[in-house]
Motif scaffolding. Sequence first.
Motif, short mmCIF file in Angstrom:
data_model
loop_
_atom_site.label_atom_id
_atom_site.label_comp_id
_atom_site.label_asym_id
_atom_site.label_seq_id
_atom_site.Cartn_x
_atom_site.Cartn_y
_atom_site.Cartn_z
N SER A 7 -30.23 -25.61 15.41
CA SER A 7 -30.14 -26.78 14.54
C SER A 7 -31.51 -27.12 14.03
CB SER A 7 -29.57 -27.97 15.31
OG SER A 7 -28.26 -27.69 15.73
N VAL A 8 -31.62 -27.33 12.71
CA VAL A 8 -32.89 -27.67 12.09
C VAL A 8 -32.73 -28.92 11.24
CG1 VAL A 8 -33.71 -25.28 12.06
CG2 VAL A 8 -32.51 -26.18 10.06
N ASP A 9 -33.84 -29.57 10.97
CA ASP A 9 -33.88 -30.72 10.07
C ASP A 9 -35.02 -30.46 9.09
OD1 ASP A 9 -33.46 -33.12 8.83
OD2 ASP A 9 -34.45 -34.32 10.38
N LEU A 10 -34.68 -29.85 7.95
CA LEU A 10 -35.69 -29.49 6.97
C LEU A 10 -35.93 -30.66 6.01
CD1 LEU A 10 -34.49 -25.89 6.06
CD2 LEU A 10 -36.19 -26.58 7.74
N PRO A 11 -37.18 -30.84 5.61
CA PRO A 11 -37.49 -31.90 4.64
C PRO A 11 -36.80 -31.64 3.30
CG PRO A 11 -39.50 -30.90 5.48
CD PRO A 11 -38.36 -30.10 6.00
N GLU A 12 -36.52 -32.68 2.57
CA GLU A 12 -35.89 -32.54 1.27
C GLU A 12 -36.76 -31.65 0.37
OE1 GLU A 12 -34.59 -35.43 -2.39
OE2 GLU A 12 -34.48 -36.25 -0.36
N GLY A 13 -36.13 -30.70 -0.28
CA GLY A 13 -36.84 -29.81 -1.17
C GLY A 13 -37.47 -28.59 -0.50
N PHE A 14 -37.34 -28.46 0.82
CA PHE A 14 -37.95 -27.35 1.55
C PHE A 14 -37.47 -26.00 1.04
CE2 PHE A 14 -38.31 -24.29 5.00
CZ PHE A 14 -39.57 -24.53 5.50
N LEU A 15 -36.17 -25.88 0.76
CA LEU A 15 -35.61 -24.60 0.31
C LEU A 15 -35.92 -24.30 -1.15
CD1 LEU A 15 -32.15 -24.76 2.11
CD2 LEU A 15 -34.20 -23.52 2.82
N ASP A 16 -36.46 -25.27 -1.88
CA ASP A 16 -36.80 -25.06 -3.29
C ASP A 16 -38.18 -24.46 -3.47
OD1 ASP A 16 -34.35 -26.19 -3.95
OD2 ASP A 16 -35.20 -28.22 -4.03
N ILE A 17 -38.95 -24.41 -2.39
CA ILE A 17 -40.33 -23.92 -2.48
C ILE A 17 -40.35 -22.42 -2.69
CG2 ILE A 17 -42.51 -23.68 -1.25
CD1 ILE A 17 -41.82 -26.26 0.23
#
Length: 171
Positions: free
Chosen positions: A161-171
């Motif tokens: 389980s992860v909690d990625l910051p908003e926009g992390f996958l857009d980088i």
Amino acid sequence: MNIDACYKIGLVLKPHGLKGEVTVSIDADIPNDFATLDAVFLANQERLVPYFIQHVSVRDAKAFVKFEDVDTPEEAAKISKLAIYLPKTARPKSTRGEFYDDEVVDFEVIDQTLGVLGLVTEVMQAGANRLLVLMHHEKEVLIPINSPFIISVNKSKKKISVDLPEGFLDI
């Protein structure tokens, strides 16, 4: 011995000296007592072959190893570039919340907001940082293995389980 029942601890780099010794690169997450090992397995064309150790001298992330029946630089050269393995049963249990890199390959990564992201394909070492590597929508994603990102690791369910910051996958 089946290669899936073992874990990689290093790599034979090159011959060292004139009596068949070899220089070995030691991986970061191997047992602290490398110098006390009696035997290891070398991967030779996807087959694990046992090699018995006569003596070891460890210096930082390298070791100088003399294997039984490897007595010349030519014999040492034949085992150069071979990966070194130990049985997974010989590895100390990881503590709660910790894991060995090869333990989490194929674990499902789930973000608290976005849901399922993909399966871990490998754990990469980037300097001092360890990163989970996974494919998400045909794009490689690298997630740092540290507390702000990793919420939990469930080994029995093979889920992270992860909690990625908003926009992390857009980088």
